[in-house]
Design a protein around this motif. Sequence first.
Motif, short mmCIF file in Angstrom:
data_model
loop_
_atom_site.label_atom_id
_atom_site.label_comp_id
_atom_site.label_asym_id
_atom_site.label_seq_id
_atom_site.Cartn_x
_atom_site.Cartn_y
_atom_site.Cartn_z
N HIS A 126 0.80 -1.22 0.00
CA HIS A 126 0.00 0.00 0.00
C HIS A 126 0.84 1.27 0.00
CE1 HIS A 126 -3.53 -2.45 0.48
NE2 HIS A 126 -3.00 -3.04 1.54
N ALA A 127 2.15 1.16 -0.16
CA ALA A 127 3.02 2.34 -0.18
C ALA A 127 2.91 3.03 -1.54
CB ALA A 127 4.46 1.92 0.09
N PRO A 128 3.12 4.38 -1.57
CA PRO A 128 3.03 5.11 -2.84
C PRO A 128 4.08 4.65 -3.87
CG PRO A 128 3.07 6.63 -0.99
CD PRO A 128 3.30 5.27 -0.45
N ALA A 129 5.23 4.20 -3.41
CA ALA A 129 6.27 3.75 -4.34
C ALA A 129 5.82 2.52 -5.12
CB ALA A 129 7.55 3.44 -3.58
N THR A 130 5.01 1.68 -4.52
CA THR A 130 4.51 0.49 -5.20
C THR A 130 3.66 0.87 -6.40
OG1 THR A 130 4.49 -0.66 -3.08
CG2 THR A 130 3.26 -1.67 -4.88
N HIS A 131 2.82 1.87 -6.24
CA HIS A 131 1.97 2.32 -7.35
C HIS A 131 2.82 2.87 -8.49
CE1 HIS A 131 -1.56 1.59 -4.95
NE2 HIS A 131 -1.08 2.35 -3.97
N TRP A 132 3.84 3.64 -8.16
CA TRP A 132 4.71 4.20 -9.20
C TRP A 132 5.49 3.10 -9.93
CZ3 TRP A 132 3.99 8.68 -11.20
CH2 TRP A 132 3.47 9.72 -10.44
N LEU A 133 5.96 2.11 -9.18
CA LEU A 133 6.67 0.99 -9.82
C LEU A 133 5.74 0.21 -10.75
CD1 LEU A 133 8.89 -0.36 -6.90
CD2 LEU A 133 9.64 0.85 -8.95
N LEU A 134 4.49 0.01 -10.33
CA LEU A 134 3.54 -0.69 -11.20
C LEU A 134 3.23 0.14 -12.45
CD1 LEU A 134 1.08 -2.24 -8.59
CD2 LEU A 134 2.71 -3.43 -10.06
N MET A 135 3.13 1.46 -12.30
CA MET A 135 2.88 2.32 -13.46
C MET A 135 4.07 2.29 -14.42
SD MET A 135 0.88 5.56 -11.77
CE MET A 135 0.98 6.52 -13.24
N LEU A 136 5.29 2.31 -13.90
CA LEU A 136 6.48 2.22 -14.74
C LEU A 136 6.51 0.91 -15.50
CD1 LEU A 136 9.27 3.29 -15.64
CD2 LEU A 136 10.23 2.13 -13.65
#
Length: 158
Positions: A126-136
């Motif tokens: 649920h960390a914001p970095a996880t969402h960015w990594l998935l978007m990348l």
Amino acid sequence: MNQHTDDSIPPFDDPAHEREWLAQERAMQRERLQLDPAGDDARDRCYRLIARTLREPSPEALPADFARQLAARVAASPARAASGPRFEFVLMLALAAVLVVATGAVVAIYGSTWLPSFAALLPTPHAPATHWLLMLAGCLGASWLLGRWQRHIHGPTA
């Protein structure tokens, strides 16, 4: 009948090398002057033969259209040239397969000791970095798929 030559004798550290060089030069000079080989020993006769052979032109000359013949021969046999890279590709795939199997074996055997350390480095779901990594990852995947689709539609030159 000694003739003076302008050849300078190079310096030798080994007397045996100097004697050998002098024997070669003496035989070459006797051959050049076409002196009688009756008094020569076996080594001098050998050196005279070498000097005579080097002085004469090669008995076999290349044909006038040698380059054209060679180019035609190379152009006629592309199958052998293509088999080399294919063999190397198969060897590379075999090596990659062996490395994947070895990696799986190492993870299966030793993974329980060092895998938790790497799991602690990953961000929580649920960390914001996880969402960015998935978007990348999604952007990279979409770009790759779009490139494959364009090559399929327009050919490999596009």
